[in-house]
Design an enzyme around this catalytic site. Structure first.
Site, PDB file in Angstrom:
ATOM      1  N   ASP A  13       0.803  -1.223   0.000  1.00  0.00           N
ATOM      2  CA  ASP A  13       0.000   0.000   0.000  1.00  0.00           C
ATOM      3  C   ASP A  13       0.838   1.276   0.000  1.00  0.00           C
ATOM      4  OD1 ASP A  13      -2.257  -1.634   0.125  1.00  0.00           O
ATOM      5  OD2 ASP A  13      -2.202  -1.662   2.319  1.00  0.00           O
ATOM      6  N   LYS A  16       1.896   2.145  -5.138  1.00  0.00           N
ATOM      7  CA  LYS A  16       2.429   1.577  -6.389  1.00  0.00           C
ATOM      8  C   LYS A  16       1.513   1.868  -7.572  1.00  0.00           C
ATOM      9  CE  LYS A  16       2.315  -2.426  -4.378  1.00  0.00           C
ATOM     10  NZ  LYS A  16       2.051  -2.066  -2.988  1.00  0.00           N
ATOM     11  N   GLY A  40      -4.640  -4.150  -3.766  1.00  0.00           N
ATOM     12  CA  GLY A  40      -5.605  -3.095  -4.064  1.00  0.00           C
ATOM     13  C   GLY A  40      -4.791  -1.875  -4.431  1.00  0.00           C
ATOM     14  N   HIS A  41      -4.821  -1.493  -5.695  1.00  0.00           N
ATOM     15  CA  HIS A  41      -4.011  -0.372  -6.180  1.00  0.00           C
ATOM     16  C   HIS A  41      -4.927   0.771  -6.584  1.00  0.00           C
ATOM     17  CE1 HIS A  41      -0.545  -3.376  -7.244  1.00  0.00           C
ATOM     18  NE2 HIS A  41      -0.878  -3.386  -5.980  1.00  0.00           N
ATOM     19  N   THR A  42      -4.699   1.924  -5.961  1.00  0.00           N
ATOM     20  CA  THR A  42      -5.604   3.060  -6.170  1.00  0.00           C
ATOM     21  C   THR A  42      -4.983   4.099  -7.099  1.00  0.00           C
ATOM     22  OG1 THR A  42      -6.140   2.737  -3.853  1.00  0.00           O
ATOM     23  CG2 THR A  42      -7.079   4.688  -4.904  1.00  0.00           C
ATOM     24  N   GLN A 223       1.953  -5.950  -3.234  1.00  0.00           N
ATOM     25  CA  GLN A 223       2.465  -6.051  -1.854  1.00  0.00           C
ATOM     26  C   GLN A 223       3.802  -5.302  -1.719  1.00  0.00           C
ATOM     27  OE1 GLN A 223       1.382  -9.486  -3.293  1.00  0.00           O
ATOM     28  NE2 GLN A 223      -0.555  -8.517  -2.813  1.00  0.00           N
ATOM     29  N   THR A 300      -9.701  -4.855   1.853  1.00  0.00           N
ATOM     30  CA  THR A 300     -10.549  -5.385   2.922  1.00  0.00           C
ATOM     31  C   THR A 300     -11.162  -4.297   3.808  1.00  0.00           C
ATOM     32  OG1 THR A 300      -8.620  -5.595   4.345  1.00  0.00           O
ATOM     33  CG2 THR A 300      -9.241  -7.549   3.061  1.00  0.00           C
ATOM     34  N   GLY A 301     -10.738  -3.054   3.634  1.00  0.00           N
ATOM     35  CA  GLY A 301     -11.274  -1.960   4.436  1.00  0.00           C
ATOM     36  C   GLY A 301     -10.741  -1.952   5.866  1.00  0.00           C
ATOM     37  N   LYS A 330       2.944  10.292  -0.104  1.00  0.00           N
ATOM     38  CA  LYS A 330       2.189  10.735   1.074  1.00  0.00           C
ATOM     39  C   LYS A 330       2.971  11.654   2.014  1.00  0.00           C
ATOM     40  CE  LYS A 330      -1.456   7.978   1.806  1.00  0.00           C
ATOM     41  NZ  LYS A 330      -2.348   6.861   2.088  1.00  0.00           N
ATOM     42  N   GLY A 415      -0.026  14.285  -2.532  1.00  0.00           N
ATOM     43  CA  GLY A 415      -1.487  14.163  -2.498  1.00  0.00           C
ATOM     44  C   GLY A 415      -1.880  12.983  -3.367  1.00  0.00           C
TER      45      GLY A 415
END
Ligand code: GDP
Ligand code: IMO
Ligand code: MG
Length: 441
Positions: A13, A16, A40-42, A223, A300-301, A330, A415
């Protein structure tokens, strides 16, 4: 043959997805090489958020070749749904190619993942319960079912029988589960085969051809190094190798195809699930950073555990991956702190000091952080687009990281949005240079 690998340099997280989407602009193809939909890639573009699980993070570039390599484990239901969801949002997914050799997550893998965790009780790993571990276990046991098997009903059925038989005992509690009915399962998976068929290909060959032609290929890790099954905080790891070395195996190219390795790291540290985390913050500050950074799992939140930047672990990740550049994301989340700490060493039992990542699990479990404090800054940095725009304390913080890790910072995230980045200069040129040099006849 310029291949650039982008890997997570912490516990996942790191951002990436955003970095891959950015670099993909200059690349000809993007390849996922390991992991599955535990990832999970945002990506945030024009205020719109995209959460990708199996899809390579180049998919938002129309027509760009996106490959799911042989090293990935695929839940075909999730993949088919992800494809449909993207199409519904008018994303062109026609250039997606899926390796015929990638392994499939089956319904029994999902059941075994949750049963395994339940059995471990207090010792549980905190997996994403997506069947990742049991699927890789079957691959190693040579009981795996591969994407190509979806195209032949007889073979598919035979392989499912062979794979389920040895698990009879562990699956007994689920005997009446319709998901384990051979006919239902075969029919369901054949349907996925039909839905995915036009994307299935010999992806290694596609990549060789591109690399031979001097094209730029990005290898996108899932990962992070500290979750690597060989080099991470075992057994609190995932079941694949997120380190750069695995890009070759998981995509089917040789090591000489890799020109550069970019490591993505947050300006602090997070981890989801159980396992050692020496620089973890258990106080109100940790809670504040979690909320400010939106540190809740994309898949998974779950709330992510939060701590100071761990330079011992980051140096270790730099060595494991031979990082040529760092992308620090970040940095904006650290605004408004009077001082910022960095973990520069560990202290173990009987005051033992560690400046290198300890190989022994017991040492790591009892390690407490040696912290170095640097001054913070109050200004919001979300609009900064060059190093010169940053407050001096933020620049000093980045310099401290680069010096401690011995790797230059190429990119800084200020950001979540695509344009909220600072290119520090040279490495972007070197990215282009690598492409240009290798493209020359
Ligand atoms: P990945 O799994 O490594 O792709 O990372 P995730 O997408 O799971 O988590 C990273 C989160 O941080 C996502 O919500 C991103 O939108 C967000 N993000 C990425 N870079 C930055 C950044 O520089 N600043 C902030 N505030 N958020 C970022
Ligand atoms: P991305 O690609 C963060 C963690 C899980 C658990 C351990 C094992 O988004 O960075 P698994 O389901 O893989 O068997 O779980 O690994 N984990 C991740 N943590 N980001 C991820 O992916 C992760 N994928 C797995 O939380 O601790
Ligand atoms: Mg993620």
């Amino acid at each position: 043959m310029p291949g650039i690998v982008i890997v997570g340099a912490q516990w996942g997280d790191e951002g990436k997805g955003k970095v891959t989407d950015l670099l993909a602009e200059q690349a000809d193809a993007v390849v996922r090489f390991q992991g599955g939909n535990n990832a999970g890639h945002t990506i945030v573009r024009d205020g719109v958020q995209w959460k990708l699980h199996l899809m390579p993070s180049g998919i938002l570039h129309p027509g760009k070749l996106c490959v799911i390599g042989n090293g990935v484990v695929i839940d075909p239901r999730v993949l088919a749904d992800e494809l449909e969801a993207l199409k519904a949002r008018r994303v062109d997914v026609s250039a997606l190619r899926i390796s015929a050799n990638a392994h499939l997550i089956m319904p029994y893998h999902l059941l075994l993942d949750s049963a395994g965790e339940a059995k471990l009780g207090k010792l549980q790993i905190g997996t994403t319960q997506r069947g990742i571990g049991p699927c890789y276990a079957d691959k190693a046991a040579r009981l795996g079912i591969r994407v190509q098997d979806l195209l032949d009903e007889k073979i598919l059925k035979k392989k499912i029988v062979a794979a389920m038989e040895p698990k009879r005992l562990s699956l007994r509690p689920y005997e009446r589960n319709p998901a384990l009915d051979l006919r239902t399962m075969t029919e369901e998976y054949l349907t996925y085969g039909h839905r995915l068929e036009r994307h299935i290909a010999d992806t290694a060959r596609l990549l060789w051809e591109l690399l031979d032609a001097g094209s730029l290929v990005l290898f996108e890790g899932a990962q992070g190094a500290m979750l690597d099954i060989d080099h991470g905080t075992y057994p609190f790891v995932t079941s694949s190798n997120p380190v750069a070395g695995a890009a070759c195996v998981g995509a089917g190219v040789g090591p000489k195809a890799i020109a550069e390795v970019w490591g993505v790291a947050k300006a602090y540290t997070t981890r989801v699930g159980a396992g050692p985390f020496p620089s973890e913050l258990h106080d109100a500050l940790g809670e504040a950073l979690r909320h400010r950074g939106g540190e809740f799992g994309t898949t998974t939140g779950r709330p992510r555990r939060v701590g100071w930047l761990d330079l011992v672990a980051l140096r270790y990740a730099a060595r494991l991956n031979t990082l040529s550049a760092l992308a620090i994301t970040k940095l904006d989340v650290l605004c408004g702190l009077d001082s910022i700490a960095l973990c520069t060493g560990y202290r173990g039992a009987e005051e033992a000091e560690f400046s290198e990542f300890p190989y022994h699990q017991t040492v790591l479990h009892h390690a407490s952080p040696e912290l170095t404090e640097l001054p913070g800054w109050q200004e919001d940095i979300g609009e900064c687009r060059s190093l010169a725009d940053l407050p001096p304390a933020a620049r000093d913080y980045l310099d401290f990281i680069a010096n401690a890790v011995g790797v230059p910072v190429a990119l800084v995230g200020v950001g979540p949005a695509r344009d909220q980045v600072i290119w520090t200069g040279e490495p972007r040129d070197s990215l282009l240079l690598a492409g240009a040099q290798h493209a020359a006849p």
